[in-house]
Structures are given as C-alpha cells and as structure tokens.
Motif scaffolding. Sequence first.
Motif, PDB file in Angstrom:
ATOM      1  N   ARG A 153      87.737 -24.836 -95.285  1.00  0.00           N
ATOM      2  CA  ARG A 153      88.848 -23.980 -95.703  1.00  0.00           C
ATOM      3  C   ARG A 153      89.013 -23.963 -97.220  1.00  0.00           C
ATOM      4  NH1 ARG A 153      92.685 -27.047 -91.549  1.00  0.00           N
ATOM      5  NH2 ARG A 153      91.543 -28.679 -92.631  1.00  0.00           N
ATOM      6  N   SER A 154      88.679 -25.051 -97.870  1.00  0.00           N
ATOM      7  CA  SER A 154      88.890 -25.153 -99.319  1.00  0.00           C
ATOM      8  C   SER A 154      87.607 -25.457-100.095  1.00  0.00           C
ATOM      9  CB  SER A 154      89.886 -26.268 -99.609  1.00  0.00           C
ATOM     10  OG  SER A 154      89.352 -27.522 -99.198  1.00  0.00           O
ATOM     11  N   GLY A 155      86.588 -25.944 -99.405  1.00  0.00           N
ATOM     12  CA  GLY A 155      85.353 -26.357-100.067  1.00  0.00           C
ATOM     13  C   GLY A 155      85.401 -27.775-100.608  1.00  0.00           C
ATOM     14  N   GLU A 156      86.526 -28.480-100.427  1.00  0.00           N
ATOM     15  CA  GLU A 156      86.679 -29.820-100.996  1.00  0.00           C
ATOM     16  C   GLU A 156      85.809 -30.862-100.297  1.00  0.00           C
ATOM     17  OE1 GLU A 156      90.863 -30.700-100.701  1.00  0.00           O
ATOM     18  OE2 GLU A 156      91.256 -29.820-102.665  1.00  0.00           O
ATOM     19  N   PHE A 157      85.210 -31.723-101.113  1.00  0.00           N
ATOM     20  CA  PHE A 157      84.490 -32.892-100.633  1.00  0.00           C
ATOM     21  C   PHE A 157      85.554 -33.914-100.241  1.00  0.00           C
ATOM     22  CE2 PHE A 157      82.144 -36.904-102.144  1.00  0.00           C
ATOM     23  CZ  PHE A 157      81.528 -37.093-100.929  1.00  0.00           C
ATOM     24  N   LYS A 164      83.799 -29.896-105.275  1.00  0.00           N
ATOM     25  CA  LYS A 164      83.949 -28.811-104.300  1.00  0.00           C
ATOM     26  C   LYS A 164      82.686 -27.967-104.236  1.00  0.00           C
ATOM     27  CE  LYS A 164      88.885 -27.987-104.884  1.00  0.00           C
ATOM     28  NZ  LYS A 164      89.916 -26.974-105.054  1.00  0.00           N
ATOM     29  N   VAL A 165      82.513 -27.341-103.087  1.00  0.00           N
ATOM     30  CA  VAL A 165      81.576 -26.221-103.000  1.00  0.00           C
ATOM     31  C   VAL A 165      82.441 -24.976-103.162  1.00  0.00           C
ATOM     32  CG1 VAL A 165      79.844 -27.347-101.561  1.00  0.00           C
ATOM     33  CG2 VAL A 165      81.679 -26.099-100.470  1.00  0.00           C
ATOM     34  N   PRO A 166      81.914 -23.936-103.788  1.00  0.00           N
ATOM     35  CA  PRO A 166      82.707 -22.719-103.914  1.00  0.00           C
ATOM     36  C   PRO A 166      83.110 -22.187-102.532  1.00  0.00           C
ATOM     37  CG  PRO A 166      80.830 -22.631-105.391  1.00  0.00           C
ATOM     38  CD  PRO A 166      80.643 -23.846-104.503  1.00  0.00           C
ATOM     39  N   ALA A 167      84.371 -21.793-102.422  1.00  0.00           N
ATOM     40  CA  ALA A 167      84.895 -21.201-101.191  1.00  0.00           C
ATOM     41  C   ALA A 167      85.356 -19.790-101.528  1.00  0.00           C
ATOM     42  CB  ALA A 167      86.051 -22.032-100.649  1.00  0.00           C
TER      43      ALA A 167
END
Length: 102
Positions: free
Chosen positions: A72-76, A83-86
């Motif tokens: 939902r957010s790309g957060e690790f 983060k991965v881009p979301a």
Amino acid sequence: MVWFFAINENELDDGGKKPLLVEGEKLLLIRQEGGFYAISNKCPHMDCPLSKGSLEGFVIKCPCHDWLFDIRSGEFLNAREIKVPAYGTKVTEGKVYVNMER
C-alpha cells in the motif's frame, strides 16, 4: 495526475500479481482484497524482481533476501525510511489505470 492504462480489471484475480512495463517503468500490479496496488517491481536492495516474491495480505517478500514491503505504501517493514516507489491506481469502466506521478 498522469494516468496510464495498465490492464483490464478482469485480468487479475484477487491475490494475484502481474509485472508490467508502464512508461518505461517496471511495475508490479497487485490485486488484494478487491483493491489494486502498484509498486516498483525492483527491490531497492539489489533490484530483485518483487513479482517473483510471495504475497501475504498486504506484504510482499523479496525473493532474494526476504525483505518485506507493504504494497500500500512501498515501505520496507524493518526500516520505514527505505521504500519502493508506490503509485496510485484507479478503476474506470473495468479498466485499471496507474498514476505515474509519485
């Protein structure tokens, strides 16, 4: 906002994931609990394809080193500053679109 067609809504079942190339970006489109989520298909650690990882709820596990990301957010999950881009998604008339602006 800049929306680009990704797939037809009926092309992806709930719990499914589909790697896509949209505007030159490698994305992973995921359908989970009726919603669509789009994230980069490259883990920030070593560019491993997240599409080959396992999905459990709203968390995808990188297949290379088991890093866990919230789709939902790309957060690790172990270091939220990574983060991965979301990307935003929307469904209009049975078509899924991805917003390529971050």
